[in-house]
Design a protein around this motif. Structure first.
Motif, PDB file in Angstrom:
ATOM      1  N   ASP A 154       4.028 -12.631   6.318  1.00 60.41           N
ATOM      2  CA  ASP A 154       5.333 -12.056   5.973  1.00 60.41           C
ATOM      3  C   ASP A 154       6.498 -13.004   6.258  1.00 60.41           C
ATOM      4  OD1 ASP A 154       5.571 -11.985   8.728  1.00 60.41           O
ATOM      5  OD2 ASP A 154       5.421  -9.805   8.877  1.00 60.41           O
ATOM      6  N   GLY A 155       6.196 -14.282   6.563  1.00 57.40           N
ATOM      7  CA  GLY A 155       7.248 -15.255   6.825  1.00 57.40           C
ATOM      8  C   GLY A 155       7.949 -15.068   8.160  1.00 57.40           C
ATOM      9  N   GLY A 156       7.378 -14.236   9.028  1.00 62.28           N
ATOM     10  CA  GLY A 156       7.986 -13.999  10.336  1.00 62.28           C
ATOM     11  C   GLY A 156       8.972 -12.851  10.359  1.00 62.28           C
ATOM     12  N   SER A 157       9.054 -12.114   9.269  1.00 62.73           N
ATOM     13  CA  SER A 157       9.968 -10.976   9.182  1.00 62.73           C
ATOM     14  C   SER A 157       9.202  -9.755   8.680  1.00 62.73           C
ATOM     15  CB  SER A 157      11.108 -11.302   8.214  1.00 62.73           C
ATOM     16  OG  SER A 157      11.967 -10.196   8.073  1.00 62.73           O
ATOM     17  N   ALA A 158       9.360  -8.631   9.360  1.00 61.35           N
ATOM     18  CA  ALA A 158       8.628  -7.414   8.989  1.00 61.35           C
ATOM     19  C   ALA A 158       8.984  -6.959   7.572  1.00 61.35           C
ATOM     20  CB  ALA A 158       8.951  -6.296   9.975  1.00 61.35           C
ATOM     21  N   ILE A 159       8.013  -6.374   6.881  1.00 62.21           N
ATOM     22  CA  ILE A 159       8.233  -5.821   5.541  1.00 62.21           C
ATOM     23  C   ILE A 159       9.133  -4.597   5.668  1.00 62.21           C
ATOM     24  CG2 ILE A 159       7.120  -4.800   3.515  1.00 62.21           C
ATOM     25  CD1 ILE A 159       6.460  -7.801   4.014  1.00 62.21           C
ATOM     26  N   SER A 160      10.217  -4.554   4.907  1.00 61.40           N
ATOM     27  CA  SER A 160      11.135  -3.407   4.954  1.00 61.40           C
ATOM     28  C   SER A 160      10.735  -2.333   3.949  1.00 61.40           C
ATOM     29  CB  SER A 160      12.574  -3.851   4.697  1.00 61.40           C
ATOM     30  OG  SER A 160      12.685  -4.451   3.420  1.00 61.40           O
ATOM     31  N   HIS A 161      10.239  -2.773   2.768  1.00 59.20           N
ATOM     32  CA  HIS A 161       9.808  -1.813   1.751  1.00 59.20           C
ATOM     33  C   HIS A 161       9.040  -2.554   0.654  1.00 59.20           C
ATOM     34  CE1 HIS A 161      13.645  -3.281   0.096  1.00 59.20           C
ATOM     35  NE2 HIS A 161      13.151  -2.991  -1.096  1.00 59.20           N
ATOM     36  N   TYR A 162       8.543  -1.781  -0.301  1.00 61.38           N
ATOM     37  CA  TYR A 162       7.806  -2.329  -1.438  1.00 61.38           C
ATOM     38  C   TYR A 162       8.485  -1.890  -2.732  1.00 61.38           C
ATOM     39  CZ  TYR A 162       4.176  -3.100   2.016  1.00 61.38           C
ATOM     40  OH  TYR A 162       3.491  -3.512   3.129  1.00 61.38           O
ATOM     41  N   ILE A 163       8.391  -2.726  -3.733  1.00 59.36           N
ATOM     42  CA  ILE A 163       8.848  -2.376  -5.075  1.00 59.36           C
ATOM     43  C   ILE A 163       7.596  -2.138  -5.909  1.00 59.36           C
ATOM     44  CG2 ILE A 163      10.040  -3.161  -7.160  1.00 59.36           C
ATOM     45  CD1 ILE A 163      11.717  -4.996  -5.274  1.00 59.36           C
ATOM     46  N   VAL A 164       7.504  -0.967  -6.518  1.00 65.06           N
ATOM     47  CA  VAL A 164       6.357  -0.626  -7.361  1.00 65.06           C
ATOM     48  C   VAL A 164       6.863  -0.467  -8.787  1.00 65.06           C
ATOM     49  CG1 VAL A 164       4.495   1.007  -7.789  1.00 65.06           C
ATOM     50  CG2 VAL A 164       5.216   0.547  -5.446  1.00 65.06           C
ATOM     51  N   GLU A 165       6.238  -1.180  -9.718  1.00 72.52           N
ATOM     52  CA  GLU A 165       6.592  -1.097 -11.133  1.00 72.52           C
ATOM     53  C   GLU A 165       5.329  -0.824 -11.932  1.00 72.52           C
ATOM     54  OE1 GLU A 165       9.994  -4.283 -11.858  1.00 72.52           O
ATOM     55  OE2 GLU A 165       8.274  -5.098 -10.756  1.00 72.52           O
ATOM     56  N   HIS A 166       5.492  -0.200 -13.106  1.00 74.08           N
ATOM     57  CA  HIS A 166       4.342   0.109 -13.951  1.00 74.08           C
ATOM     58  C   HIS A 166       4.716  -0.018 -15.414  1.00 74.08           C
ATOM     59  CE1 HIS A 166       6.202   4.066 -14.560  1.00 74.08           C
ATOM     60  NE2 HIS A 166       6.442   4.026 -13.268  1.00 74.08           N
TER      61      HIS A 166
END
Length: 99
Positions: free
Chosen positions: A26-38
């Motif tokens: 994660d590059g040293g930074s926590a994941i804040s959210h995800y983008i989901v597309e369809h």
């Protein structure tokens, strides 16, 4: 890693449930959210109803026999990662079987 699962709700309408694991790095930074597309073959990319998904799963209702492509991208304070892509194909058999 993104995985897809087909399931049916109480109204017997098919859904795609997409479940994924957070990225290994994660590059040293926590994941804040995800983008989901369809999208389908005939449509453009469309964002999930809730643009910021905080969990590692998302469900999408399917309206017809079609091939759906879903992409999931992790976001943190450093930016947006590379998308993971999953393709799921529904056939008319599913629609007839569960109606």
């Amino acid at each position: 890693m993104v995985k897809g699962k087909v399931f049916y709700d109480q109204q017997s309408r098919p859904n795609i449930k997409v479940v994924w694991k957070p990225p290994n790095y994660d590059g040293g930074s926590a994941i804040s959210h995800y983008i989901v597309e369809h999208k389908t073959v005939k449509t453009e990319w469309s964002s999930a109803a809730n643009a910021t998904i905080k969990t590692t799963e998302y469900s999408l209702q399917v309206k017809k026999s079609e091939t759906y492509t879903i992409r999931v991208t992790a976001v943190n304070k450093l930016g947006v990662g590379e998308p993971a892509v999953l393709t799921v194909k529904f056939t008319g058999w599913y629609e007839r079987r569960f109606r």
